[in-house]
Design a protein around this motif. Structure first.
Motif, short mmCIF file in Angstrom:
data_model
loop_
_atom_site.label_atom_id
_atom_site.label_comp_id
_atom_site.label_asym_id
_atom_site.label_seq_id
_atom_site.Cartn_x
_atom_site.Cartn_y
_atom_site.Cartn_z
N ALA A 221 0.79 -1.18 -0.05
CA ALA A 221 0.13 -0.02 -0.06
C ALA A 221 0.92 1.40 0.08
CB ALA A 221 -0.99 -0.11 1.21
N LEU A 222 1.91 1.28 -0.64
CA LEU A 222 2.85 2.46 -1.02
C LEU A 222 3.04 2.61 -2.61
CD1 LEU A 222 5.43 1.42 1.75
CD2 LEU A 222 4.01 3.46 1.62
N ARG A 223 3.01 3.84 -3.10
CA ARG A 223 3.28 4.35 -4.14
C ARG A 223 4.80 4.89 -4.31
NH1 ARG A 223 -1.71 5.38 -6.95
NH2 ARG A 223 -0.43 6.88 -8.67
N LEU A 224 5.55 4.56 -5.25
CA LEU A 224 6.85 4.88 -5.53
C LEU A 224 7.07 6.26 -6.37
CD1 LEU A 224 9.81 4.41 -5.62
CD2 LEU A 224 9.55 2.86 -7.72
N ARG A 225 7.59 7.29 -6.18
CA ARG A 225 7.53 8.37 -6.78
C ARG A 225 9.22 8.42 -7.40
NH1 ARG A 225 4.29 12.47 -2.55
NH2 ARG A 225 2.42 11.67 -3.05
N LEU A 226 8.88 8.57 -8.82
CA LEU A 226 10.33 8.58 -9.56
C LEU A 226 10.41 9.79 -10.47
CD1 LEU A 226 10.17 5.05 -10.90
CD2 LEU A 226 11.45 5.88 -8.95
N THR A 227 11.34 10.14 -10.77
CA THR A 227 11.73 11.30 -12.04
C THR A 227 11.67 10.36 -13.18
OG1 THR A 227 14.16 11.06 -11.97
CG2 THR A 227 13.16 12.65 -10.50
N HIS A 228 11.68 10.93 -14.46
CA HIS A 228 11.61 10.25 -15.57
C HIS A 228 13.02 9.52 -15.80
CE1 HIS A 228 10.77 9.42 -19.76
NE2 HIS A 228 12.10 10.08 -20.08
N ALA A 229 13.95 10.18 -15.36
CA ALA A 229 15.33 9.79 -15.57
C ALA A 229 15.56 8.38 -14.66
CB ALA A 229 16.61 10.85 -15.19
N GLN A 230 15.10 8.49 -13.46
CA GLN A 230 15.25 7.39 -12.65
C GLN A 230 14.41 6.16 -13.00
OE1 GLN A 230 13.65 9.09 -9.05
NE2 GLN A 230 15.63 9.67 -8.09
N ARG A 231 13.27 6.39 -13.53
CA ARG A 231 12.59 5.23 -14.39
C ARG A 231 13.09 4.74 -15.28
NH1 ARG A 231 8.82 8.25 -15.80
NH2 ARG A 231 7.56 8.45 -13.66
N GLU A 232 13.80 5.39 -16.04
CA GLU A 232 14.50 4.79 -17.31
C GLU A 232 15.69 4.11 -16.55
OE1 GLU A 232 15.93 7.76 -20.15
OE2 GLU A 232 14.06 7.65 -21.09
N ALA A 233 16.42 4.56 -15.88
CA ALA A 233 17.67 3.93 -14.99
C ALA A 233 17.22 2.43 -14.61
CB ALA A 233 18.12 4.58 -13.98
N LEU A 234 15.91 2.17 -14.02
CA LEU A 234 15.49 1.06 -13.34
C LEU A 234 15.08 0.14 -14.37
CD1 LEU A 234 13.20 2.30 -10.21
CD2 LEU A 234 15.56 1.76 -10.24
N VAL A 235 14.55 0.61 -15.48
CA VAL A 235 14.18 -0.12 -16.46
C VAL A 235 15.20 -0.77 -17.38
CG1 VAL A 235 12.90 -0.18 -18.64
CG2 VAL A 235 11.89 0.45 -16.54
N ASP A 236 16.24 0.16 -17.55
CA ASP A 236 17.25 -0.14 -18.52
C ASP A 236 18.35 -0.96 -18.03
OD1 ASP A 236 15.69 1.46 -20.48
OD2 ASP A 236 17.24 3.08 -20.18
#
Length: 277
Positions: A221-236
């Motif tokens: 029951a928690l939402r993760l808040r990311l920047t666009h750059a962070q999101r790309e880093a986690l996926v890539d």
């Protein structure tokens, strides 16, 4: 701080993807963030290339709560069978005095004397978490991770709820990213160290995990808040170290909101517990 009291309502939280032999190519990876009500904001992703930098990170003044991806204890059944100390600190001091070859040989002999299907001894938390037995020395070598990690926690003087009293402003919990990842993508693989196995299917699985974390679609029951750059880093990042650190950070944030850090009323003080299991 009373370990049975609800912890920090708002806190710095961290997740650590650990390796027993960190290098610049395969460092210890740390995700640091802030618990803000029902959300966790990721602030930084750090790479720690050696044991000394990990020790310095553990010494960072609190308050903070971290979940670290390595086992903190051994199965009581194994410890009793071997005649090793049955209290956590003396056990870890004994364990650190062994070299890796001794550990492998001792645990292999224990397994060799047991019937097929019951080779390993298990901690109580491993069944509910679906994690590898903490005495396993290959694929993954979590027994060697314990050998490197638990003494570092002891030396740093951090507080280990249910296991060892330390600095109440620096709280270390055992995390396991696979527990949360399975909730989100089932048994789909999302990472691989081997470049040949870094497939588009695993990339899609990482995208699905990150999307679910951002939307709060987990039992935490928690939402993760990311920047666009962070999101790309986690996926890539195909090895998944960054994502595993973030998964552990989410487990730490969940535990920081729970009485007794989310641990059952009674846990084995030798074996420990996995956050959110």
């Amino acid at each position: 701080m009373n370990a049975c009291a609800p912890p920090f309502p708002s806190a710095r939280v961290a997740g650590v993807d650990f390796t027993s032999r960190p290098t610049r190519r395969k460092p210890i990876t740390v995700a640091c963030g802030e618990l803000e009500g029902g959300a966790v904001r990721l602030h930084t992703l750090e790479r720690l290339p050696d044991e000394a930098s990990f020790a310095r990170w553990l010494a960072t003044p609190g308050p903070w709560v971290a979940a670290l991806d390595f086992p903190f204890g051994l199965p009581r059944e194994l410890v009793v069978h071997l005649g090793w100390p049955t209290h956590w600190r003396p056990l870890i001091e004994h364990y650190r005095g062994l070299d890796r070859d001794e550990i492998r040989a001792t645990f292999a002999a224990f397994c060799a004397a047991r019937p097929a299907g019951a080779k390993f001894a298990h901690r109580a938390c491993e069944a509910s978490a679906g994690s590898s037995p903490s005495m396993k020395w290959v694929n993954p070598p979590v027994a060697l991770m314990l050998h490197a990690g638990a003494p570092a926690l002891l030396d740093a003087g951090v507080h280990l709820p249910g296991l060892h009293e330390g600095d109440p402003a620096r709280v270390a919990l055992e995390g396991y990213p696979g527990l949360l990842a399975r909730e989100l993508v089932g048994n789909r693989s999302y990472k691989a160290d081997d470049k040949a196995r870094q497939t588009p299917e695993r990339l899609i699985a990482r995208k699905d995990i990150v999307e679910a974390l951002e939307q709060g679609r987990t039992r935490l029951a928690l939402r993760l808040r990311l920047t666009h750059a962070q999101r790309e880093a986690l996926v890539d990042e195909a090895m998944g170290d960054l994502l595993d650190a973030v998964l552990c950070m989410m487990q730490a944030a969940w535990a920081a909101r729970q009485p007794r850090w989310g641990q059952p009323a009674e846990i084995d003080p030798l074996e420990g517990w996995i956050a959110s299991a």
